[in-house]
Motif scaffolding. Structure first.
Motif, PDB file in Angstrom:
ATOM      1  N   ASN A  90       0.832  -1.210   0.000  1.00 50.60           N
ATOM      2  CA  ASN A  90       0.000   0.000   0.000  1.00 50.60           C
ATOM      3  C   ASN A  90       0.864   1.257   0.000  1.00 50.60           C
ATOM      4  O   ASN A  90       2.043   1.220   0.352  1.00 50.60           O
ATOM      5  CB  ASN A  90      -0.920   0.005   1.225  1.00 50.60           C
ATOM      6  N   LYS A 113      -0.640   0.783   5.593  1.00 46.94           N
ATOM      7  CA  LYS A 113      -1.778  -0.078   5.951  1.00 46.94           C
ATOM      8  C   LYS A 113      -1.438  -1.542   5.690  1.00 46.94           C
ATOM      9  O   LYS A 113      -0.842  -1.885   4.679  1.00 46.94           O
ATOM     10  CB  LYS A 113      -3.005   0.330   5.129  1.00 46.94           C
ATOM     11  N   GLU A 149      -3.015  -5.098   4.932  1.00 48.28           N
ATOM     12  CA  GLU A 149      -4.259  -5.654   4.410  1.00 48.28           C
ATOM     13  C   GLU A 149      -4.767  -6.796   5.293  1.00 48.28           C
ATOM     14  O   GLU A 149      -3.991  -7.581   5.829  1.00 48.28           O
ATOM     15  CB  GLU A 149      -4.055  -6.171   2.979  1.00 48.28           C
TER      16      GLU A 149
END
Length: 239
Positions: A81, A96, A98
């Protein structure tokens, strides 16, 4: 001697608590080769999990893929990300994690609730601070696997040399491998801390709770900073 034993006990208990939150950050050299690069921790804001480290660690992704791991699992995951960053003097990065990665395997990692982060760096005089990071010298690559051993370290704040930071943002931690006391006979020596950049600094609040006549537990601790660099001549970690 009683104070030393209390320190050893706090160190051991903080290790068992904090080890669930941390991860080594490595560079993927190729499909079969990796190289340790820094330290990160997992945190949770609302229901979303992130990895937090230094901006100067995360920007290495411009040169090679970066990876992270979960506790008690050998799988390697790449950063996928966008990375949110605040450069110096903050030197913070967030990425972030996942759900598909977090839930893809069995592991014992946990994310720090955001309310465990202190709003201000305010310490009781003589307070004990704890870090858990991954040093280069404790990282070995063999049989296509990168094994990185963490270092738990309990210390106190010292004055940060003016040339190394702004006191509005930064503080210093005493770090002298030659004078470190081992927790037990199995402990290895305190390493040169390269690779520990990105380790969170925990205010254990042990002295605070003791002065209030209250019992202490690792869950009383709060994150109060993040490691940035090391000044060997001053025996000082910069946070």
């Amino acid at each position: 001697s009683e104070w030393i034993e209390r320190n050893k006990d706090v160190n051991s208990k903080m290790l068992e608590y904090v080890k669930h939150f941390v991860t080594p950050i490595s560079k993927a050299i190729d499909h079969n080769t990796g190289e340790h690069f820094g330290t990160g921790s997992y945190l949770k804001i609302e229901k979303i999990k992130y990895l937090i480290t230094n901006e100067h660690v995360a920007r290495e992704i411009n040169n090679s893929p970066l990876t992270y791991q979960f506790l008690d699992n050998e799988d390697i995951f790449k950063f996928t990300n966008p990375i949110l960053t605040k450069p110096d003097p903050i030197d913070i990065a967030l990425v972030k994690i996942e759900y598909s990665a977090w839930d893809s395997c069995k592991h014992n990692s946990m994310a720090i609730p955001i309310d465990c982060f202190a709003l201000n760096h305010e310490l009781m005089e003589g307070e004990l601070l704890f870090i858990l990071g991954f040093a280069f010298e404790n990282s070995k690559f063999y049989y296509n696997f990168l094994n990185t051993r963490s270092t738990p370290y309990l210390t106190q704040e010292i004055e940060l040399p003016e040339k190394f930071g702004d006191p509005k943002f930064h503080f210093g931690l005493y770090y002298n491998p030659d004078k470190a006391i081992k927790v037990n006979d199995k402990s290895i020596g305190l390493p040169i801390p390269y690779g520990m950049s990105g380790s969170l600094v925990w205010n254990t609040r042990y002295v605070e709770m003791y002065n209030m006549g209250k019992s202490w537990a690792p869950s009383d601790s709060r994150v109060t900073g993040i490691l940035r660099k090391w000044s060997s001549g001053d025996a000082c970690l910069h946070a």
